[in-house]
Design an enzyme around this catalytic site. Structure first.
Site, PDB file in Angstrom:
ATOM      1  N   HIS A  32      -6.097  -6.609  -1.591  1.00 25.68           N
ATOM      2  CA  HIS A  32      -5.100  -5.569  -1.303  1.00 25.68           C
ATOM      3  C   HIS A  32      -3.908  -6.086  -0.489  1.00 25.68           C
ATOM      4  CE1 HIS A  32      -3.847  -1.441  -1.094  1.00 25.68           C
ATOM      5  NE2 HIS A  32      -3.941  -1.361   0.222  1.00 25.68           N
ATOM      6  N   SER A  56       0.845  -1.187   0.000  1.00 22.70           N
ATOM      7  CA  SER A  56       0.000   0.000   0.000  1.00 22.70           C
ATOM      8  C   SER A  56       0.894   1.255   0.000  1.00 22.70           C
ATOM      9  CB  SER A  56      -0.941  -0.053   1.194  1.00 22.70           C
ATOM     10  OG  SER A  56      -2.045   0.773   0.996  1.00 22.70           O
ATOM     11  N   ASP A 107     -12.404   6.297  -5.228  1.00 22.87           N
ATOM     12  CA  ASP A 107     -11.963   4.884  -5.071  1.00 22.87           C
ATOM     13  C   ASP A 107     -10.728   4.044  -5.263  1.00 22.87           C
ATOM     14  OD1 ASP A 107     -13.845   3.294  -4.020  1.00 22.87           O
ATOM     15  OD2 ASP A 107     -15.017   4.148  -5.591  1.00 22.87           O
TER      16      ASP A 107
END
Ligand SMILES: *[C@@H]1O[C@H](CO)[C@@H](O)[C@H](O)[C@H]1NC(C)=O
Ligand SMILES: *[C@@H]1O[C@H](CO)[C@@H](O)[C@H](O)[C@H]1NC(C)=O
Ligand SMILES: *[C@@H]1O[C@H](CO)[C@@H](O)[C@H](O)[C@H]1NC(C)=O
Length: 454
Positions: A412, A185, A387
């Protein structure tokens, strides 16, 4: 109304994906729940490795400059790091530097997950570095606005550089040992940037689900959630996506009706608080969307209460009550399951509570740092309004030295998570590809050591 709904849902989904909208954000809680679940298994793993203290991760603190860009400012703070030495061969073995992002880092960061799993193959030393202003790595002055100007990805990268140099001395790392950064991330973006900016210090980086492009209006998040709900590989279908739409349309209809319909909605969804204000209604919709987004974002991860397959099953009338079920009933069941697994009595949503939490300058010692991350998104990245993260990432190779890998059924940062028997073939293949890429890089590092280039 659809536009209104999409706009609000989009914004709230995004905010909650990053763990920003505090009380209403189911997704932030889901993320923390999953992290804690994996952390607690990590400690178990550490302890089960045998009587040797070597099996336990060590914690350490580095003195770092608060303002690395101002030579006359000598103020410093302590930055936390974790070390797992159990696989390290010493000499010129590689160093896997796992970078922290917008939350605290625990011992699991060096004991479990992909960097730790890869370490034995090359005898690597695994070190993780908590991001400044998160977890316990908080400078004096806490989270006051005046201090937050020392919080940015540029500061974080400067910390990586000085940590890389200090840790080399501390652990007597050979100058020919290659340093490989890992991150998922936002921390994945940091890993990629560290390699790009400091190639003389960082030999290579593995950046998982890294949103390397900053964007103000991030409308594509919902597109990916929507595509995932239709993906048959993870249990989705066209019908499932239609059922999710229908369930939200029903919630929206009841909200619009107000009065008794709204009161019934509140009790049917086990919502705490009142739905009177438009802001709280938006927060409730955000919480529901976070539930759907969470099923996609954490699909297949240990500790996740609902997978896409389970969510679709519920909304399409599974669960043994086909005759009466509607998508809305399925959504209610999904809410119950998620609340139960998070240990919450009711679904909370209150704009006032969210704002109050974001105003608090009291650091949270574990979990995600909401106030700090809101500051970073405001000053650096945007990522709002509308988003999954791969749309802001690089999913095609940029050249022979920058390869990219898209794991089609992987949620993710799933490649960073500990391996599980239930992992999909594409996830296994993805991890194998990362292993092979590292193999190639580390072979290169070895060759350049021999030639005396590193
Ligand atoms: C640099 O640090 C000095 C000493 O703390 C301070 O007086 C000065 O204002 C700082 N400069 C900037 C640009 O922050
Ligand atoms: C550091 O490593 C070198 C070999 O790489 C060794 O000769 C030296 O004794 C080590 N020093 C310490 C303090 O461990
Ligand atoms: C089936 O659904 C109906 C309507 O939602 C509900 O009243 C009933 O209690 C449900 N039965 C079971 C076994 O869950």
């Amino acid at each position: 109304m659809t536009v209104w709904l999409a706009r609000w849902l989009g914004r709230l989904l995004l905010v909650s994906l990053w763990g920003l909208s505090a009380p209403a954000s189911l997704l932030r809680r889901l993320g923390e729940h999953i992290q804690q679940f994996q952390e607690s298994s990590a400690q178990g793993l550490g302890l089960s490795l045998g009587p040797g203290a070597a099996a336990l991760p060590k914690v350490g603190w580095l003195e770092q400059l608060l303002d690395p860009f101002n030579v006359s400012d000598r103020r410093s703070f302590l930055q936390r790091y974790w070390v797992n030495e159990q696989h390290w061969v010493g000499e010129d073995g590689p160093i896997f530097l796992h970078l922290g992002g917008e939350g605290s880092l625990g011992p699991g960061s060096v004991m479990r997950g992909h960097p730790a799993a890869l370490a034995p193959a090359w005898g690597a030393l695994v070190i993780s570095l908590e991001h400044r202003f998160y977890g316990l790595s908080i400078p004096a002055g806490g989270l006051e606005m005046a201090q937050l100007r020392f919080l940015s990805s540029r500061h974080a990268l400067a910390d990586v550089v000085s940590a890389r140099l200090a840790l080399s001395r501390l652990f007597n790392v050979s100058s020919s040992s290659p340093w490989i950064c890992f991150g998922g991330s936002y921390a994945g973006s940091l890993a990629a940037w560290a390699r790009l900016k400091f190639p003389h210090l960082i030999f290579a980086s593995v950046a998982s689900s890294a949103p390397v492009r900053a964007v103000l209006d991030f409308s594509e998040y919902n597109d990916v959630v929507s595509r995932s709900l239709m993906s048959t590989a993870i249990g989705g279908s066209l019908e499932c996506r239609a059922a999710v739409s229908a369930a939200f349309a029903e919630v929206e209809r009841r909200l619009r009706l107000g009065g008794a319909a709204q009161a019934a909605l509140r009790s049917e969804l086990s919502a705490c608080g009142t739905l009177g204000s438009a802001e709280n209604q938006a927060e409730l919709l955000g919480a529901l969307q976070a539930l759907v987004g969470g099923a996609v974002q954490y699909d297949g991860q240990a500790g996740a209460p609902l997978s896409v397959r389970q969510l679709c099953g519920l909304l399409l009338g599974g669960g043994g009550n086909r005759s009466h079920s509607t998508p809305y009933c399925g959504l209610r069941r999904a809410v119950q399951i998620v609340l139960h697994s998070l240990g919450q009595k009711c679904l909370s949503f209150s704009r006032a509570e969210t704002v109050a939490q974001l105003r608090s300058t009291e650091p949270q010692l574990s979990g995600v740092g909401d106030r700090q991350w809101l500051y970073q998104t405001c000053t650096e990245f945007g990522f709002w309004d509308t988003d999954p993260w791969h749309v802001l990432s690089v999913t095609q190779a940029l050249g022979s030295s920058e390869s990219a890998l898209l794991i089609r059924t992987g949620s993710h940062c799933l490649d960073m998570a500990p391996e599980r028997p239930s992992d999909s073939p594409s996830l296994r293949l993805g991890r194998q590809n990362i292993f092979q890429q590292l193999q190639t890089w580390l072979k290169l590092a070895k060759e350049s050591q021999v030639k005396g280039e590193v």
